[in-house]
Design an enzyme around this catalytic site. Structure first.
Site, PDB file in Angstrom:
ATOM      1  N   ARG A 168       0.871  -1.161  -0.222  1.00 45.62           N
ATOM      2  CA  ARG A 168       0.012  -0.017  -0.023  1.00 45.62           C
ATOM      3  C   ARG A 168       0.954   1.441  -0.046  1.00 45.62           C
ATOM      4  NH1 ARG A 168      -3.122  -3.655  -0.506  1.00 45.62           N
ATOM      5  NH2 ARG A 168      -5.178  -3.724   0.180  1.00 45.62           N
ATOM      6  N   SER A 242     -10.490  -0.507   3.455  1.00 48.52           N
ATOM      7  CA  SER A 242      -9.706  -0.625   4.679  1.00 48.52           C
ATOM      8  C   SER A 242      -9.173   0.884   5.228  1.00 48.52           C
ATOM      9  CB  SER A 242      -8.637  -1.563   4.263  1.00 48.52           C
ATOM     10  OG  SER A 242      -8.885  -2.737   4.022  1.00 48.52           O
ATOM     11  N   GLU A 338      -5.003   4.267   6.389  1.00 43.62           N
ATOM     12  CA  GLU A 338      -4.740   4.298   4.840  1.00 43.62           C
ATOM     13  C   GLU A 338      -5.154   5.316   4.153  1.00 43.62           C
ATOM     14  OE1 GLU A 338      -4.994   0.039   3.000  1.00 43.62           O
ATOM     15  OE2 GLU A 338      -6.443   1.090   2.084  1.00 43.62           O
TER      16      GLU A 338
HETATM   17  N1  EPU Z   1     -10.570 -10.156  10.721  1.00 45.48           N
HETATM   18  C1  EPU Z   1     -11.165 -10.343  11.942  1.00 45.48           C
HETATM   19  N2  EPU Z   1     -12.036  -9.384  12.287  1.00 45.48           N
HETATM   20  C2  EPU Z   1     -12.805  -8.575  11.242  1.00 45.48           C
HETATM   21  C3  EPU Z   1     -11.945  -8.469   9.892  1.00 45.48           C
HETATM   22  C4  EPU Z   1     -11.053  -9.377   9.528  1.00 45.48           C
HETATM   23  O1  EPU Z   1     -10.755 -11.190  12.800  1.00 45.48           O
HETATM   24  O2  EPU Z   1     -13.658  -7.473  11.611  1.00 45.48           O
HETATM   25  C5  EPU Z   1      -9.661 -11.272  10.441  1.00 45.48           C
HETATM   26  C6  EPU Z   1     -10.249 -12.364   9.409  1.00 45.48           C
HETATM   27  O3  EPU Z   1     -10.836 -13.561   9.844  1.00 45.48           O
HETATM   28  C7  EPU Z   1      -9.005 -12.843   8.751  1.00 45.48           C
HETATM   29  C8  EPU Z   1      -8.008 -11.553   9.010  1.00 45.48           C
HETATM   30  O4  EPU Z   1      -8.606 -10.757   9.686  1.00 45.48           O
HETATM   31  O5  EPU Z   1      -8.429 -13.894   9.528  1.00 45.48           O
HETATM   32  C9  EPU Z   1      -7.962 -10.928   7.299  1.00 45.48           C
HETATM   33  O6  EPU Z   1      -9.144 -10.392   7.016  1.00 45.48           O
HETATM   34  P1  EPU Z   1      -9.564 -10.306   5.259  1.00 45.48           P
HETATM   35  O7  EPU Z   1      -9.335 -11.453   4.702  1.00 45.48           O
HETATM   36  O8  EPU Z   1     -11.051  -9.640   5.293  1.00 45.48           O
HETATM   37  O9  EPU Z   1      -8.614  -9.359   4.882  1.00 45.48           O
HETATM   38  P2  EPU Z   1      -7.916  -7.854   5.502  1.00 45.48           P
HETATM   39  O10 EPU Z   1      -6.659  -8.213   5.934  1.00 45.48           O
HETATM   40  O11 EPU Z   1      -8.871  -7.464   6.430  1.00 45.48           O
HETATM   41  C10 EPU Z   1      -7.037  -7.022   3.202  1.00 45.48           C
HETATM   42  C11 EPU Z   1      -7.013  -5.718   2.572  1.00 45.48           C
HETATM   43  C12 EPU Z   1      -8.379  -5.829   1.664  1.00 45.48           C
HETATM   44  C13 EPU Z   1      -8.234  -6.996   1.029  1.00 45.48           C
HETATM   45  C14 EPU Z   1      -8.523  -8.133   1.635  1.00 45.48           C
HETATM   46  C15 EPU Z   1      -8.508  -9.147   0.736  1.00 45.48           C
HETATM   47  C16 EPU Z   1      -5.514  -4.155   3.805  1.00 45.48           C
HETATM   48  C17 EPU Z   1      -5.230  -3.227   4.620  1.00 45.48           C
HETATM   49  N3  EPU Z   1      -6.561  -4.568   3.440  1.00 45.48           N
HETATM   50  O12 EPU Z   1      -7.865  -6.971   4.406  1.00 45.48           O
HETATM   51  O13 EPU Z   1      -7.999  -4.389   1.013  1.00 45.48           O
HETATM   52  O14 EPU Z   1      -9.676  -6.500   0.172  1.00 45.48           O
HETATM   53  O15 EPU Z   1      -7.195  -8.159   2.323  1.00 45.48           O
HETATM   54  O16 EPU Z   1      -7.114  -9.412   0.309  1.00 45.48           O
HETATM   55  O17 EPU Z   1      -4.363  -4.902   3.224  1.00 45.48           O
HETATM   56  C18 EPU Z   1      -8.558  -1.921   0.944  1.00 45.48           C
HETATM   57  O18 EPU Z   1      -7.328  -1.820   0.867  1.00 45.48           O
HETATM   58  O19 EPU Z   1      -9.182  -1.098   0.724  1.00 45.48           O
HETATM   59  C19 EPU Z   1      -9.008  -3.549   0.931  1.00 45.48           C
HETATM   60  C20 EPU Z   1     -10.326  -3.542   1.032  1.00 45.48           C
END
Ligand code: EPU
Length: 342
Positions: A168, A242, A338
């Site tokens: 990012r 995010s 972000e």
């Molecule tokens: N999780 C929780 N609680 C929550 C949300 C997530 O426990 O409320 C846990 C999930 O269970 C999982 C882990 O956190 O084990 C990761 O969650 P998720 O797969 O939803 O992805 P993320 O890391 O929260 C990132 C990106 C997203 C992208 C997704 C999918 C960043 C900051 N965000 O989110 O990007 O769509 O992975 O690859 O890296 C964005 O940048 O705007 C964005 C949406």
């Protein structure tokens, strides 16, 4: 004042930022041809104003009045450029919508960008924060871009290493902020496509559909469904995706946290540090589904802050600060915001 640039005053920005903040631009200019940037640079009055470059407005939190010249980049066009043995090179102008561009590449029979389906924003904004999702980052398929250099008035070509992409992050958030305006981005899409399913959710989804050998379009369709189930549609509920980056911490801190919180989510990085799931940290602090003023934490994904109706930039800032302070207090981890606050 240059007559071919049509400067507007007091322009509402409500429809131009995905968080749905009712901000106003003191001055506003829509750029439809790259040549207009040179005119802007040559105009003594306009070039002296502080500038805010606006793409899709999906990574911004605006204040009520933006005391600047808001420059909306509306350069359009996309094309298949050339090819060699391994790649087809496709280019899109900065103002094209990212998701529409991804769908267009799939229609051309070209895979590569499917994991990045449905990300809001424009093609020109994509390199700035090196958008990423489901195990893929934009830099994986990026080839080069052209940009207008406000310092010299020239159009420059920047290759991948010059853009200094990271998670990012890129040079456009740093040294080239306020200097370069991205005009057109070129991607190298492989002729021999390989599915990228290292992200559990997507593989699982395809398995439930009995899709064993998915096409790029199958992956894109899966990702669209997954995103729609987890993330709010900015056209319905204002948000900026995010709100925080997933923090990267040293192994010692991660090990100490896992000892206290065995269910904590973390991913090892190539250098031995760990990426933590900010959504998990925020949820553990009790913020998921909660709100402060007119800003909420999305009930299905704690990493996303949402506009509950009529939120101001100040309210968004307040909730973000509260969350950061709670996460710091409970886990000793600093969350980095972000979107950009203006
Ligand atoms: N999780 C929780 N609680 C929550 C949300 C997530 O426990 O409320 C846990 C999930 O269970 C999982 C882990 O956190 O084990 C990761 O969650 P998720 O797969 O939803 O992805 P993320 O890391 O929260 C990132 C990106 C997203 C992208 C997704 C999918 C960043 C900051 N965000 O989110 O990007 O769509 O992975 O690859 O890296 C964005 O940048 O705007 C964005 C949406």
């Amino acid at each position: 004042m240059n007559r071919t640039l049509s400067l507007q005053k007091n322009v509402p920005l409500l429809a131009l930022n995905s968080f749905g903040i009712a901000a106003m631009a003191q001055f506003f200019l829509r750029i439809e041809r790259a040549g207009q940037l040179l005119q802007l640079r040559d105009d003594a009055t306009l070039s002296a104003m502080p500038r805010l470059l606006l793409g899709g407005g999906s990574n911004l939190v605006l204040s009520d009045t933006v005391n600047a010249l808001v420059v909306q980049l509306a350069l359009m066009g996309k094309r298949v450029n050339s090819e060699d043995e391994r790649y087809v090179y496709v280019s899109a102008a900065a103002g094209e919508k990212w998701h529409e561009f991804v769908l267009w590449t799939l229609q051309q029979g070209l895979g590569g960008l499917e994991n990045l389906s449905l990300i809001p924003g424009t093609v020109g904004a994509a390199p700035i924060q090196n958008i990423g999702a489901y195990g893929v980052e934009m830099q994986d398929y990026f080839h080069h871009l052209t940009a207008f250099d406000f310092q010299t008035g020239e159009t420059v070509t920047l290759d991948k290493s010059a853009c200094r992409f990271a998670y990012r992050d890129s040079i456009f958030k740093r040294e080239y902020k306020d200097r370069m305006v991205i005009l057109e981005v070129t991607f190298a899409l492989p002729k021999t496509w390989q599915v990228r399913l290292n992200y559990g959710d997507v593989a699982q989804f395809l398995a439930t559909k009995n899709i064993v050998q998915p096409s790029p379009k199958d992956v894109s369709d899966a990702i669209i469904v997954i995103r729609q189930s987890k993330l709010p549609d900015p056209a319905v509920i204002g948000n900026a995706g995010s709100f925080f980056k997933n923090p990267i911490v040293p192994a010692v801190l991660r090990d100490r946290l896992v000892a206290s919180y065995p269910s904590m989510v973390s991913y090892v990085q190539t250098d031995g540090s760990y990426k933590l799931a900010a959504g998990w940290l925020i949820e553990q602090c009790g913020w998921k589904g909660k709100s402060l003023g007119r800003v909420g934490v999305y009930p299905k994904q704690a990493l996303v802050l949402v506009n509950l109706g009529g939120a101001t930039g100040a309210e968004v800032r307040q909730l973000a600060q509260q969350i950061r302070s709670d996460v710091r207090g409970k886990f000793g981890v600093d969350l980095e915001v972000e979107p950009v606050f203006i």
